[in-house]
Design a protein around this motif. Structure first.
Motif, mmCIF file in Angstrom:
data_model
loop_
_atom_site.group_PDB
_atom_site.id
_atom_site.type_symbol
_atom_site.label_atom_id
_atom_site.label_comp_id
_atom_site.label_asym_id
_atom_site.label_seq_id
_atom_site.Cartn_x
_atom_site.Cartn_y
_atom_site.Cartn_z
ATOM 1 N N TYR A 451 1.217 -1.297 0.383
ATOM 2 C CA TYR A 451 -0.096 -0.427 -0.033
ATOM 3 C C TYR A 451 1.223 1.116 0.387
ATOM 4 N N LYS A 452 2.061 1.173 0.645
ATOM 5 C CA LYS A 452 3.037 1.993 0.631
ATOM 6 C C LYS A 452 3.598 2.507 -0.850
ATOM 7 N N GLU A 453 3.773 1.122 -1.213
ATOM 8 C CA GLU A 453 4.709 1.528 -2.452
ATOM 9 C C GLU A 453 3.942 2.026 -3.638
ATOM 10 N N LEU A 454 2.172 1.203 -2.822
ATOM 11 C CA LEU A 454 0.659 1.802 -3.935
ATOM 12 C C LEU A 454 0.807 3.372 -4.095
ATOM 13 N N SER A 455 0.764 3.709 -2.845
ATOM 14 C CA SER A 455 0.832 5.557 -2.278
ATOM 15 C C SER A 455 1.953 6.176 -3.347
ATOM 16 N N GLU A 456 3.326 5.348 -3.804
ATOM 17 C CA GLU A 456 4.318 6.104 -3.771
ATOM 18 C C GLU A 456 3.966 6.302 -5.231
ATOM 19 N N MET A 457 3.431 4.699 -6.009
ATOM 20 C CA MET A 457 3.179 4.546 -7.696
ATOM 21 C C MET A 457 2.540 5.656 -8.148
ATOM 22 N N ALA A 458 1.446 6.270 -6.816
ATOM 23 C CA ALA A 458 0.358 6.997 -7.334
ATOM 24 C C ALA A 458 0.414 8.607 -7.435
ATOM 25 N N GLY A 459 1.776 8.428 -7.109
ATOM 26 C CA GLY A 459 2.290 10.050 -7.370
ATOM 27 C C GLY A 459 3.131 10.083 -8.731
ATOM 28 N N TYR A 460 3.692 9.304 -9.144
ATOM 29 C CA TYR A 460 4.505 9.254 -10.252
ATOM 30 C C TYR A 460 3.207 8.504 -11.473
ATOM 31 N N THR A 461 1.955 8.549 -11.180
ATOM 32 C CA THR A 461 1.154 7.796 -12.458
ATOM 33 C C THR A 461 0.015 9.445 -12.322
ATOM 34 N N ALA A 462 0.107 10.128 -10.800
ATOM 35 C CA ALA A 462 -0.280 11.578 -11.314
ATOM 36 C C ALA A 462 0.650 12.342 -12.365
#
Length: 755
Positions: A451-462
């Motif tokens: 979930y933490k990695e998913l949150s970080e990837m949300a930044g790259y995705t954005a």
């Protein structure tokens, strides 16, 4: 006494009733237990199905969150222009203005969301990035780009990756069972079974190591394939329809597109490839390991323990900081730090002449320390989060695991060994269950950690999604640009609300066209003039009056906010600035840019033809001096300013466009070369539109467009007498300047004679 008698009588009456209730309860309990034993297999199956349905449902809900309600946007304010129009693609104009973005160093890059909780970041830099419906919507859009079809290379790699993930899980299940049998044989002192177990253990190592190696290999291949697909898509959009120009000059949302394309796409692709393995594999592991555990220790205890685990996992998620926002802000600050260095490289000459290195150093160090401060802040936050995460995942879940492993030892379950089993059987069951539980716990921990990695990837995705969205907006000619203060006046606002039209024509015609810069500065309210083929046009006026703006509108780079612009197709124009652009490649490539050698040959042009073009402006010796046509250099450094301008002239002769815009393009060459260039362009049928402060070029033009600098202009025929008068004045000026330059020497001589 009477009251005590009544209580005793009531107690005697209730006693039979209580005994009967106890008897019925005991009977129901015994019948229920017997029914439970008789239907144990069915109950286990129902509990298992219900449990795995719950896991699937939770996973689906986690990957498809409901969109959150958004606050009603505030009314638009002044300062940020949102314009529409298309130049050559259709109408252009301004639709509305909206609230200006913050004017701090980071506010210009609206593509990079910043940290903080709530709808805005802690410092108001941008919206918070979350793992929500918007994130999955953005991710699905990008997924359609990187996996275009089920038969694509990426889909095949993903399928192969999934197969190896399943194989590794199946091998882990076998190894857990094998581990229990080996320890059981050790406890029972069964040498043959122990050695056979060790042999099987070493045999399983071969496919296990191969699976692990292939998983890492396919993950890296997936990341590379994702990046290739996404980069190609971005390059297709970025390097077409002048998007690269419009993104940097007509829109403020993306300031560091280079970092988004080169760094953020790579990080997004790597994170996505790793995330699939870090989520899909643990979910599969949890499902299979828990299924096996439910068969070994019963589904009831497993469900109870999982309820406790789910509760603690929810607590852990609630305590997880917004790492997605932190990652997006870190990438944004990385881009600003890189941009500060790029800006210094781009303007190094001016900075060196002003001795401004200390000021630039301060600016660069400010951007660097902003980045370091943010990274240090994230590191400190990770300390507390890591302690909570390890305490829950490792220690709390570990103790719960020991409780599960103890069930077959202390409780006799139907169809399973329990208290009556021998030491070897209990040891085998404990070791097997313990290994399964550790694997399941580790898998569940990876799900929570992901979930933490998913949150970080949300930044790259954005950030990647913001690049794609902004390019789509720019291609549709919808720009957002910070406006100058004068754009708020009623007169200028009326101009910005207008819409212009572009039509194709062999002539250049402006009919009441306002000259407006992208930041809303109205340079000329309305301009009308016409240029026909063969009528060279001279454009004069002070700096900042709109000369270059006129060229950008002609080239289709800037919006048209009113009137009608009639002009030929874009490929019938050529533009030669004061400092011509020299590309990477050979000397030949500088002459034929942007054509390739094959296209040059297809046009029937030879190297001898190129040499003749160069001889007209006296640079044919470059070929021999530099080592031939195919030599490659950094030509912007290898050639002088005059040579660069002559290269641009030879390039103009090669392309032979219908119209050519010369923006101070002869400032570094002699009058003789300038004269030959104008005469040869006239012979080739190229109509010239020149900006120059040299009176010597007036004689080559028939029309003059003069800007006054206060929003007015004049368009008239260029009188030959006026040209002669200007030429005479220029010659007189040069003669006087030459005499004035000799004046100090004359004074020194006069003083020497006086002595």
């Amino acid at each position: 006494m009477a009251a005590q008698s009544r209580l005793a009588l009531a107690s005697e009456r209730l006693e039979p009733i209580m005994d009967e209730l106890k008897s019925r309860a005991m009977t129901l309990g015994i019948n229920g237990y017997m029914g439970y034993r008789r239907n144990y297999a069915l109950i286990q199956r129902i509990l298992q199905v219900s449990y795995f349905a719950f896991i699937i449902g939770s996973t689906y809900r986690g990957l498809n969150p409901k969109p959150k309600k958004r606050a009603t946007p505030s009314k638009a304010g002044d300062g940020l222009q949102k314009s529409t129009g298309s130049g050559e693609k259709g109408e252009r104009g301004v639709e509305r203005t909206k609230q200006a973005v913050n004017e701090d160093a980071g506010s210009a890059d609206m593509s990079a969301p910043s940290s903080g909780r709530g709808k805005r970041g802690a410092k108001g830099r941008g919206p918070r990035v979350e793992v929500d419906a918007k994130f999955f919507e953005q991710l699905r859009r990008i997924m359609r780009i990187i996996i275009p079809s089920w038969t694509s290379k990426e889909a095949m790699l993903l399928a192969g990756h999934s197969i190896f993930l399943v194989l590794r899980t199946m091998l882990s299940l076998y190894v857990a069972d094998l581990d229990g049998r080996i320890v059981s044989a050790l406890v029972r002192a069964q040498t043959r079974k122990f050695l056979l177990g060790i042999l099987w253990w070493m045999t399983v190592a071969l496919p296990a190591t191969y699976c692990n190696a292939m998983i890492e290999f396919l993950q890296s291949k997936l990341a590379l394939s994702y990046r290739t697909r996404l980069t190609q898509q971005v390059h297709e959009a970025y390097l077409s329809d002048d998007t690269y120009y419009q993104l940097g000059n007509l829109d403020d949302r993306i300031r560091n597109a280079d970092q988004l394309i080169t760094v953020d796409i790579q990080k997004f692709s790597t994170a996505l490839a790793a995330l699939y393995s870090n989520i899909a594999k643990p979910i599969l592991d949890v499902s299979l390991y828990n299924y096996q555990l439910s068969r070994n220790v019963g589904a009831e205890g497993l469900i109870i323990i999982n309820i406790l685990v789910q509760g603690s996992a929810a607590l852990l998620r609630a305590a997880t900081p917004p790492f997605g926002s932190y990652a997006a802000t870190a990438q944004k600050l990385e881009g600003e730090f890189r941009w500060a260095h790029s800006r210094l490289i781009e303007n190094n000459e001016e900075v060196a002449l002003y001795r401004g290195q200390q000021s630039e150093k301060n600016a660069i160090e400010r951007s660097y320390f902003s980045l370091i401060k943010h990274i240090n802040r994230i590191s400190k936050i990770r300390i507390g989060h890591g302690m909570v995460e390890e305490g829950i995942i490792k220690w709390l879940w570990g103790s719960l695991g020991l409780v599960i492993c103890s069930i077959p030892v202390f409780v006799k379950l139907p169809g399973m060994g329990g208290r009556g089993s021998d030491m070897g059987s209990r040891t085998e069951a404990f070791v097997t269950n313990r290994r399964l539980l550790l694997s399941a716990s580790d898998a569940f921990g990876r799900i929570v950690s992901s979930y933490k990695e998913l949150s970080e990837m949300a930044g790259y995705t954005a950030r990647v999604s913001s690049l794609l969205d902004t390019m789509d907006e720019v291609k549709a000619s919808r720009f957002e640009k910070k406006l100058v203060s004068s754009a708020g006046t009623e007169e200028n606002a009326a101009v910005l609300r207008g819409r212009g039209r572009v039509e194709e024509s062999p002539n250049i015609v402006f009919e009441e066209v306002p000259i407006v810069s992208p930041n809303g500065d109205v340079l000329v309210p309305k301009m009308s003039f016409q240029v026909t083929p063969g009528e060279h046009l001279l454009i004069i006026g002070p700096n900042g009056c709109g000369k270059s703006s006129l060229f950008r509108i002609l080239g289709g780079l800037w919006p048209v906010y009113g009137g009608v612009v009639k002009k030929p197709k874009a490929n019938e124009f050529a533009y030669i600035p004061q400092r011509p652009y020299l590309s990477l490649g050979t000397l030949r490539d500088q002459i034929i840019y942007p054509h390739t050698v094959s296209k040059m040959r297809a046009r029937g042009v030879t190297d001898e033809d190129l040499l003749r073009h160069m001889s007209i402006v006296s640079i044919e010796g470059l070929v021999e001096r530099e080592g031939g046509w195919d030599v490659q250099r950094e030509w912007r450094d290898a050639l002088s300013g005059g040579d660069k301008q002559r290269i641009a002239m030879a390039r103009l002769f090669y392309h032979k466009p219908r119209y050519a815009i010369l923006d101070e393009s002869t400032s570094s060459v002699t009058g003789e070369v300038e004269e030959r260039m104008y005469e040869h362009c006239t012979e080739l049928g190229i109509t010239l539109m020149s900006v120059s402060h040299r009176p010597s070029i007036h004689k080559y033009h028939k029309k003059v467009l003069q800007f006054t600098g206060d929003g007015r202009f004049s368009f008239r025929d260029l009188d030959s007498k006026e040209t002669e008068r200007r030429q005479a004045l220029q010659e007189e000026k040069e003669a006087l300047e030459e005499k004035l330059a000799k004046l100090p020497q004359m004074r020194e001589r006069l003083e020497a004679i006086g002595v």
